[in-house]
Design a protein around this motif. Structure first.
Motif, short mmCIF file in Angstrom:
data_model
loop_
_atom_site.label_atom_id
_atom_site.label_comp_id
_atom_site.label_asym_id
_atom_site.label_seq_id
_atom_site.Cartn_x
_atom_site.Cartn_y
_atom_site.Cartn_z
N PRO A 184 43.83 53.69 30.29
CA PRO A 184 42.59 54.21 29.69
C PRO A 184 42.43 55.73 29.79
CG PRO A 184 42.12 52.22 30.93
CD PRO A 184 43.57 52.55 31.18
N LYS A 185 42.87 56.34 30.90
CA LYS A 185 42.77 57.81 31.04
C LYS A 185 43.61 58.53 29.99
CE LYS A 185 41.90 58.37 36.01
NZ LYS A 185 42.49 58.94 37.24
N PHE A 186 44.80 57.99 29.74
CA PHE A 186 45.71 58.56 28.74
C PHE A 186 45.10 58.43 27.35
CE2 PHE A 186 49.66 59.04 26.35
CZ PHE A 186 50.54 59.72 27.19
N LEU A 187 44.57 57.23 27.05
CA LEU A 187 43.97 56.97 25.74
C LEU A 187 42.70 57.80 25.52
CD1 LEU A 187 44.41 53.08 25.60
CD2 LEU A 187 45.92 54.84 24.66
N LEU A 235 51.16 65.93 27.06
CA LEU A 235 50.73 64.78 27.86
C LEU A 235 51.94 63.88 28.13
CD1 LEU A 235 48.36 63.31 29.18
CD2 LEU A 235 47.86 62.26 26.97
N LEU A 236 52.30 63.79 29.41
CA LEU A 236 53.51 63.08 29.80
C LEU A 236 53.20 61.77 30.50
CD1 LEU A 236 55.42 66.16 31.26
CD2 LEU A 236 55.67 65.16 28.97
N SER A 237 53.89 60.73 30.07
CA SER A 237 53.80 59.42 30.70
C SER A 237 55.04 59.22 31.56
CB SER A 237 53.77 58.36 29.59
OG SER A 237 54.03 57.08 30.12
N ASN A 238 54.94 58.45 32.63
CA ASN A 238 56.14 58.03 33.32
C ASN A 238 57.06 57.39 32.29
OD1 ASN A 238 56.81 58.40 36.03
ND2 ASN A 238 55.22 57.00 36.72
#
Length: 194
Positions: A89-92, A7-10
């Motif tokens: 929220p989508k990431f969490l 799962l990658l975040s900017n």
């Protein structure tokens, strides 16, 4: 086949993501062959901490989380927008889904902070970026984690670590949890880790 969702975040650190792709890729080709990894982000294109551009294979809304056995989250830099995605929220929701199903969750450095924000570290031992000038361990405590100043902390199915130097250690810990100690040792030896 054990599937891992990366799962990658900017604003993520490329080196902290690449250890998962490399260790699990080596295992797929040279180890017991049992692991597969899929890169996922909130956006179709992501910018790493140091402006390296990455296109994840899928976006979060294209993924069936039930297809995966483990979650891996690299850290990143606030200045590069890491927390904009990591606290979304989508990431969490991805984190809590994996946790609720008792699946393995591996994070490197500040990748532990979205775990903390999701609520899954309340009352649990964990760690995050440990430099004396940093506020990150204090922030993890504010999320209810019992912060331990050790390189890698494994609590139940959750792996956290305290800086980029621990990245390979986290990836190998994940591999061992997904396969066996013997298989992990074999892959490490092939990769030159003695």
């Amino acid at each position: 086949m054990k599937k891992v969702l990366l799962l990658l975040s900017n604003g993520f650190e490329a080196v902290e993501a690449s250890v998962f792709t490399d260790v699990l890729g080596w295992n797929k080709l040279e180890g017991d062959g049992s692991t597969d990894l899929v890169t996922v982000g909130l956006h179709e294109q992501l910018s790493c901490t140091w402006n390296f551009i990455v296109k994840p294979e899928l976006t979060i809304d294209q993924v069936n989380l039930d297809d995966f056995d483990a979650l891996a989250i690299p850290g990143g830099f606030e200045e590069a927008g890491f927390y904009d995605d990591a606290y979304d929220p989508k990431f969490l929701d991805v984190i809590t889904d994996f946790h609720d199903k008792k699946k393995i969750i591996a994070s490197i450095c500040v990748g532990a902070l979205p775990l903390g924000k999701s609520g899954i570290l309340k009352g649990r031992k964990a760690t995050t970026y440990n430099h004396p000038t940093s506020i990150r361990q204090e922030q993890l405590k504010e999320f209810g984690a019992l912060v331990v100043n050790e390189p890698i902390v494994v609590t139940d199915n959750i792996i956290t670590s305290y800086n980029p130097s621990t990245a390979f250690g986290v990836a190998f810990t994940l591999l061992e949890m997904l396969t066996t100690k013997e298989n992990c040792h074999h892959v490490k030896e092939l990769m030159g880790f003695h």
